[in-house]
Every structure is written in C-alpha cells, then in structure tokens.
Design an enzyme around this catalytic site. Structure first.
Site, short mmCIF file in Angstrom:
data_model
loop_
_atom_site.label_atom_id
_atom_site.label_comp_id
_atom_site.label_asym_id
_atom_site.label_seq_id
_atom_site.Cartn_x
_atom_site.Cartn_y
_atom_site.Cartn_z
N PHE A 105 7.76 3.77 -8.32
CA PHE A 105 7.20 3.47 -9.65
C PHE A 105 5.86 4.18 -9.77
O PHE A 105 4.96 3.97 -8.96
CB PHE A 105 7.01 1.96 -9.85
CG PHE A 105 6.59 1.64 -11.26
CD1 PHE A 105 7.54 1.52 -12.27
CD2 PHE A 105 5.24 1.52 -11.60
CE1 PHE A 105 7.15 1.26 -13.58
CE2 PHE A 105 4.85 1.26 -12.91
CZ PHE A 105 5.81 1.13 -13.90
N ASP A 112 0.23 7.84 -4.22
CA ASP A 112 -0.03 6.87 -5.29
C ASP A 112 -0.42 5.55 -4.63
O ASP A 112 0.44 4.81 -4.14
CB ASP A 112 1.24 6.72 -6.15
CG ASP A 112 1.07 5.70 -7.27
OD1 ASP A 112 0.17 4.87 -7.17
OD2 ASP A 112 1.89 5.73 -8.21
N LYS A 117 -5.56 -0.29 -10.86
CA LYS A 117 -5.44 -1.75 -10.66
C LYS A 117 -6.73 -2.43 -10.20
O LYS A 117 -7.50 -2.90 -11.03
CB LYS A 117 -4.28 -2.02 -9.70
CG LYS A 117 -2.91 -1.75 -10.37
CD LYS A 117 -1.79 -2.32 -9.52
CE LYS A 117 -0.42 -2.03 -10.08
NZ LYS A 117 -0.01 -2.94 -11.13
#
Ligand code: PLP
Length: 392
Positions: free
Chosen positions: A126, A212, A241
């Site tokens: 993702f 990532d 985040k």
C-alpha cells in the site's frame, strides 16, 4: 463523498491513549488514527508548539524561506543516519504519505534523466490513493475502478528475491519502492535477509532503493525506521503519519546525490514545509527523542505481543515493536473489533482473520493489560469454540 463506510463511533476529545465520545464515554485507542498519534492524543508539547506557531507564523509558501524546514530536515537526516554511517541527505516536505511517495516516484524518474522510468513495487503493498501511488500499490481490487492507470509500474511478490532479480532485468527500471513491513497488507514481515538482498540487487543494477516508512517509521517498530533493524542503507525514505502527531505532514528523504537530481521547478507544494506543520513535527520529534520511543516501543510491544498470544482464537502474532497483528484461526476480525469497540477499545480488522494494533508509543502497562482484557472478552464471544475432546 461516500468514500468511507458509516463510522461506528464519533469522538470529540482525546488525551494520551484515551478517546472520548460526545456522551463522555472513554475508549482505549490502540490504533491511533492508523499509526499517526504516536505520542498520544493532545500531547501538551505538540499542542503548545502548534498554538504558539499559529500565533507567530503559519505559512509563507516555498517562494520564501522559513527557519523550521531546515531544522526539521536536519533532525530527520540524523535519525535516518541512525548509526549506519550515512548522512547528508536532503528532504522534501509534503502533506501526506501519498504525496511523500509521489515525490519519490518523480525523483526516481528525474534521477535517471528520463532514460528509465519503471518503478517495481510489491504485491499486497500500500503506497497511497493518488493515481501514481495507487498504481504502485499492489492491490488490483483497489485499482480496478480507475483504469487506465499511469504507465511505468511493475509488481513482484513480496519477500521474493528471485522475482525482483528478474524484474530488474528490464532496462527501463529506475527504482524499487517497498515497505520494510507491509502495514495495510496485514502487517506482513519479510524474511530478515530480504531487504539486504534487495539492497544488493539495486546496487548491482543501478536502481534506487526507495523505502516507504510511512507506517513503520519514527519509532513504531522499535527503531527510528524499520530498515535500521537490517542495517542497510536505502537511497530514498518516505514518512508521514506519526511525523506531526496528528498535524498533516509528510517527508521524502533522499541521499544527497539522488536528491540533487531535482532542480528548481521540478516539484513543489503550496503547503509542504509550512511553519505550522513543521512546528508540530519539530515538537513531535523532540518528545520522541526525549522519551526514547524506540526503546519504549520494544518493551511495550513485547508485553502486548505476549498477552495477545494467550487470547482465544489467536494462532500467532506478527510485527515489531508496537505495530502488531494477531492472526486468528477464523475470519472473525470484524466481529471482534466491533465488540471491542462496544467495550471501549479501538483496534483494526486489517484482514478478515487478523487484528492490527498500533497504540501510542507511550502506552502504559496498565493500558496494555486493560486492552488485552477487553480483547480477550471480545474474541471469546466471537471465535468458534474449540472442539471438546473426551466426553461423559
Ligand atoms: N504508504 C503506507 C505504507 C501507508 O500505510 C499509507 C497509509 O496508510 C500511505 C502510504 C498513504 O498515506 P496517506 O494516507 O497519508 O496518503
């Protein structure tokens, strides 16, 4: 727009690990807005920094300088160095994880000077919801409604060195984009030698290794960045985040030689790197360092993992630090998380048969034990009873 299902609860206030709804009901937050609020809700140092910055200077755009961007970039660079001997990278600030990855994807194309453009990523990964990051995301069902997708993306099975080796044969490949541990894909942990082997392949074929760390970064797995557990040196690292503990901010770090591929005009963002978001990032990183969040995540994660292994229906626990998934023996994760919510605990059904947890890195042992008790009751109510042996 109806891009999300009806919310099962609505919150009006948070403090540390706790959330409160409009009726004043208290909940333990063991998912932290999808691994965002790592210092807990309404952390006073971050709240004060944001309030103070809002009264001082929120935004000037990147046509002008601000003093926070270089300072936060230097801190990120130091944390990425983390003892590997690598330093001196550069940072582009964005507003989200997808945007941090978008920067990485554009940088890879720019770095090759246009001759190579393909980015290899993993099945089940993702990387975001913009068209380019959705295309890098290895989940065909999320892509299906949006064809035709941008060209230049190839997927290989995760944790499979031979498949990557083969994909890198193509002369069009510019780089590889991987999560060091797949978060949305179910907290999938690759073999301990996978990333090292990927690094070696990328070096051999002159492809960029882009990691990532949007979900795994900033202490979550017990290291500043998950790749540091393997002791390798990536070319590009993306994060978001937890960086602002709830303020939207993302960053794309690259080794200086790679970052040098971008010149003025190649990339940009109106809000990216603005003082307000970076005041949150500066305060967040300062508290993270002062509180030794990596060490705390390791200790608290061990206690949580040990407790999870004893719960009904849990066959295994995977992940690292405080990014964990409990694998269930039946597809009852949704029912279990709904019951847990009714009893005051937020966790996430990351797969039909797996429950993900990402509590604050400052979570207390009492909170861990209270969460385990709620989950114990929730799982006990939904897992099919084990067949009884013997009889009367
Ligand atoms: N990359 C990873 C590994 C993620 O987990 C996420 C979000 O869950 C993203 C990228 C996208 O981040 P955002 O939702 O901030 O765009």
């Amino acid at each position: 727009m109806r891009t999300y299902a009806e919310p099962p609860a609505t919150f009006v206030r948070g403090q540390g690990t706790l959330l409160f709804d409009a009726d004043g009901r208290e909940y333990l937050d063991f998912i932290t807005g999808l691994a965002v609020v790592s210092l807990g809700h309404a952390h006073p140092a971050v709240a004060d920094a944001v309030a103070e910055q809002a009264r001082t200077l929120s935004h000037v755009s990147n046509l002008y300088g601000n003093t926070l961007a270089p300072e936060v970039a230097r801190t990120i660079d130091r944390l990425i160095n983390g003892g590997t001997g690598q330093a001196g990278g550069q940072v582009f600030f964005a507003n989200s994880g997808a945007e941090a990855n978008e920067c990485a994807l554009k940088l890879a194309r720019r770095w090759t000077g246009g001759g190579r453009h393909v980015v290899v990523s993993a099945d089940n990964s993702f990387h975001g919801r913009t068209l380019a990051t959705l295309t890098a995301t290895g989940q065909p069902e999320k892509q299906a409604p949006f064809h035709p997708l941008p060209e230049g993306f190839v997927h290989v099975p995760y944790d499979n060195v031979a498949a990557l080796d083969e994909a890198l044969d193509a002369e069009t490949v510019a780089g590889v984009l991987l999560e060091p541990m797949q978060g949305e894909g179910g907290v999938m942990v690759p073999s301990s030698d996978y990333l090292g082997a990927v690094r070696a392949l990328c070096t051999e074929r002159n492809a960029l290794l882009m990691l990532d760390e949007i979900q795994t970064g900033l202490g979550r797995t017990g290291h500043w960045f998950a790749f540091q557990a393997q002791g390798l040196e990536p070319d590009v690292v993306t994060m978001a985040k937890a960086l602002g503990n709830g303020m939207p901010v993302g960053a794309c770090w690259a080794r200086a030689e790679v970052a040098a591929a971008f010149g003025p005009g190649d990339h940009g963002s109106t809000f990216g790197g603005q003082p307000l978001a970076l005041a949150a990032a500066r305060a967040t990183l300062a508290v993270m360092e002062a509180e030794d969040v990596c060490g705390r995540a390791r200790v608290a994660g061990a206690r949580l993992a040990q407790g999870l292994r004893r719960l009904p229906g849990v066959v295994s626990v995977r992940g690292a630090g405080l990014l964990l998934a409990a694998q269930l023996d039946a597809p009852v994760a949704k029912e279990a998380t709904a019951r847990a919510l009714e009893n005051g605990l937020l966790v996430n059904a990351v797969l039909p048969d797996a429950i993900r947890m990402a509590p604050p890195l400052l979570v207390s042992t009492e909170e861990i034990d209270a969460a385990l008790a709620i989950l114990d009751a929730a799982l006990g109510a939904v897992v099919p009873a084990a067949p009884t042996t013997g009889g009367e």
